[in-house]
Motif scaffolding. Structure first.
Motif, PDB file in Angstrom:
ATOM      1  N   ALA A  62       0.854  -1.193   0.000  1.00 44.69           N
ATOM      2  CA  ALA A  62       0.000   0.000   0.000  1.00 44.69           C
ATOM      3  C   ALA A  62       0.886   1.238   0.000  1.00 44.69           C
ATOM      4  O   ALA A  62       1.995   1.226   0.550  1.00 44.69           O
ATOM      5  N   LEU A  63       0.399   2.295  -0.631  1.00 39.38           N
ATOM      6  CA  LEU A  63       1.107   3.570  -0.723  1.00 39.38           C
ATOM      7  C   LEU A  63       0.321   4.595   0.082  1.00 39.38           C
ATOM      8  O   LEU A  63      -0.829   4.902  -0.251  1.00 39.38           O
ATOM      9  N   VAL A  64       0.948   5.130   1.126  1.00 42.13           N
ATOM     10  CA  VAL A  64       0.251   6.039   2.045  1.00 42.13           C
ATOM     11  C   VAL A  64       0.972   7.385   2.017  1.00 42.13           C
ATOM     12  O   VAL A  64       2.006   7.580   2.658  1.00 42.13           O
ATOM     13  N   TRP A  65       0.395   8.343   1.277  1.00 43.22           N
ATOM     14  CA  TRP A  65       1.080   9.613   1.037  1.00 43.22           C
ATOM     15  C   TRP A  65       0.595  10.726   1.944  1.00 43.22           C
ATOM     16  O   TRP A  65      -0.549  10.745   2.400  1.00 43.22           O
ATOM     17  N   HIS A  66       1.474  11.694   2.143  1.00 46.61           N
ATOM     18  CA  HIS A  66       1.162  12.881   2.935  1.00 46.61           C
ATOM     19  C   HIS A  66       0.361  13.896   2.128  1.00 46.61           C
ATOM     20  O   HIS A  66      -0.365  14.716   2.667  1.00 46.61           O
ATOM     21  N   GLU A  67       0.518  13.860   0.783  1.00 49.33           N
ATOM     22  CA  GLU A  67      -0.159  14.793  -0.111  1.00 49.33           C
ATOM     23  C   GLU A  67      -0.176  14.196  -1.507  1.00 49.33           C
ATOM     24  O   GLU A  67       0.473  13.190  -1.789  1.00 49.33           O
ATOM     25  N   SER A  68      -0.902  14.855  -2.396  1.00 40.25           N
ATOM     26  CA  SER A  68      -0.889  14.485  -3.805  1.00 40.25           C
ATOM     27  C   SER A  68      -0.164  15.593  -4.564  1.00 40.25           C
ATOM     28  O   SER A  68      -0.551  16.757  -4.501  1.00 40.25           O
ATOM     29  N   SER A  69       0.905  15.231  -5.263  1.00 43.96           N
ATOM     30  CA  SER A  69       1.706  16.201  -5.999  1.00 43.96           C
ATOM     31  C   SER A  69       2.363  15.484  -7.163  1.00 43.96           C
ATOM     32  O   SER A  69       2.314  14.255  -7.277  1.00 43.96           O
ATOM     33  N   ASP A  70       3.004  16.252  -8.045  1.00 42.51           N
ATOM     34  CA  ASP A  70       3.763  15.617  -9.125  1.00 42.51           C
ATOM     35  C   ASP A  70       4.810  14.677  -8.556  1.00 42.51           C
ATOM     36  O   ASP A  70       5.049  13.589  -9.085  1.00 42.51           O
ATOM     37  N   TYR A  71       5.424  15.096  -7.457  1.00 48.43           N
ATOM     38  CA  TYR A  71       6.457  14.266  -6.828  1.00 48.43           C
ATOM     39  C   TYR A  71       5.872  12.940  -6.342  1.00 48.43           C
ATOM     40  O   TYR A  71       6.381  11.859  -6.669  1.00 48.43           O
ATOM     41  N   SER A  72       4.813  13.012  -5.537  1.00 46.29           N
ATOM     42  CA  SER A  72       4.257  11.782  -4.971  1.00 46.29           C
ATOM     43  C   SER A  72       3.663  10.879  -6.053  1.00 46.29           C
ATOM     44  O   SER A  72       3.743   9.652  -5.962  1.00 46.29           O
ATOM     45  N   LYS A  73       3.106  11.491  -7.098  1.00 45.08           N
ATOM     46  CA  LYS A  73       2.562  10.679  -8.197  1.00 45.08           C
ATOM     47  C   LYS A  73       3.676   9.946  -8.928  1.00 45.08           C
ATOM     48  O   LYS A  73       3.532   8.768  -9.296  1.00 45.08           O
ATOM     49  N   ALA A  74       4.801  10.627  -9.155  1.00 44.72           N
ATOM     50  CA  ALA A  74       5.922   9.985  -9.840  1.00 44.72           C
ATOM     51  C   ALA A  74       6.530   8.896  -8.975  1.00 44.72           C
ATOM     52  O   ALA A  74       6.866   7.802  -9.461  1.00 44.72           O
ATOM     53  N   ALA A  75       6.697   9.172  -7.673  1.00 46.44           N
ATOM     54  CA  ALA A  75       7.241   8.163  -6.770  1.00 46.44           C
ATOM     55  C   ALA A  75       6.308   6.963  -6.680  1.00 46.44           C
ATOM     56  O   ALA A  75       6.758   5.806  -6.677  1.00 46.44           O
TER      57      ALA A  75
END
Length: 355
Positions: A62-75
């Protein structure tokens, strides 16, 4: 934030290199939040035998992100692609919108699906132990971006951290600024005024590079930035006091956009901006020959690839180094498409490739 992390190494600001001297001996190597030595993320690989064992294990993630951004989408895409290669099913993806309470709920939600691995960036590392304890206690392998929850122990509570080669990013930014002003001129330095090891190392390496490698330049204004929304006011004050400033370094892209707005509103087309992390408005200004001279960005997609591999190795009982660093590059108007492909693993927005 990842914060957030961009070379025209091929061209590498050839003019700027003429002003460069050897890197100062005191420019420290990138360290993790607890002083960990950095290890190139590309060194983490699985053998064919290890990959076969993972595929046979029917694991999930599972991917649990702090925010949605170009960075987090690419990662995320990097992790998903690598998990897919390894036969690991991604059973959940969440975005906490910088809300620690929501991130706690997100972890509880994905834990209902019993993921073998969680790849995540904490909203607030100081309070994040309460967020992730449920996953740690269930035996889920935790791989974090940049920082672990406070009190978490490497190899016990989490697998590893994946971040950037922060000193290298700062040096690239310093070299880019030196080139942008032709090796001579006045520079303003807008740094992150907070105890955050990512921005602190990047900012410090920029400053040291200017001092050591750009002998004709002088930093004439230094201003800490704690609140990104104040960046435009800070830029206005700097330029009012130093109308002949040739360059402004800004700690990352979001406040740099505000600095760009301040320069435009003042009719200032000569002062150059160098910053960190890709941004479409900044890249568009750079493409059009505006104030933005260079953007240094990390390889966000590679962060996800490394995290997936590290989590998989942990499932096999293998230990990986505590602090993995991905590479970075300098993006200028001449290599914007390459910058987006290497950093975010995607084509640039249409506005950046239109004639």
């Amino acid at each position: 934030m990842s914060n957030q992390a961009i070379t025209l190494t091929a061209i590498c600001f050839a003019a700027g290199l003429a002003f460069a001297t050897p890197l100062h001996a005191e420019l420290k190597a990138t360290k993790g939040p607890n002083g960990e030595d950095g290890t190139p993320a590309s060194s983490v690989t699985l053998t064919p035998e290890q990959a076969a064992k993972i595929k046979a294990g029917h694991y999930t993630a599972a991917l649990v992100w702090h925010e949605s951004s170009d960075y987090s989408k690419a990662a995320s895409q990097g992790a998903i692609d690598e998990f897919t290669k390894l036969g690991i099913e991604v059973v959940g993806q969440t975005d906490a919108a910088f809300d620690a309470a929501k991130q706690k709920s997100d972890v509880e939600t994905v834990m209902a699906k019993k993921p073998s691995i969680i790849y995540s960036q904490a909203v607030d590392p100081d309070t994040a132990a309460e967020v992730y304890n449920i996953a740690r206690d269930a035996g889920t392998k935790l791989v974090f971006v940049d920082q672990p929850p406070k009190g978490y122990v490497y190899g016990v509570d989490y697998v590893t951290l994946v971040s950037d080669d922060l000193s290298k990013m700062g040096k690239r930014a310093g070299d880019a600024m030196c080139a942008a002003i032709g090796g001579n001129g006045k520079i303003a330095y807008v740094y992150h005024d907070a105890n955050f090891f990512v921005t602190n190392q990047r900012d410090g390496a920029f400053k040291q590079t200017i001092i050591d490698n750009c002998k004709g330049a002088a930093i004439v204004a230094e201003q800490g930035l704690a609140d990104p929304t104040r960046a435009e006011d800070i830029a206005n004050a700097i330029v009012a006091k130093n109308p002949d400033v040739e360059g402004i370094y800004v700690t990352w892209a979001s406040p740099a956009e505000s600095v760009l707005a301040a320069l435009r509103n003042a009719g200032n087309s000569k002062t150059k901006i160098v910053t960190m992390d890709l941004s479409e408005p900044l890249a568009l200004d750079m493409k059009n020959g505006g104030n933005v001279a260079a953007i240094v960005a990390d390889e966000a997609y590679g962060n996800g690839v490394a995290a997936a591999r590290a989590g998989a190795l942990a499932l096999l009982g293998q230990k990986v180094p505590p602090f993995l660093t991905v590479d970075n590059l300098t993006v200028t108007k001449d290599n914007i498409p390459e910058g987006y492909r290497r950093s975010l693993h995607k084509e640039p927005p249409a506005s950046l490739i239109a004639n």
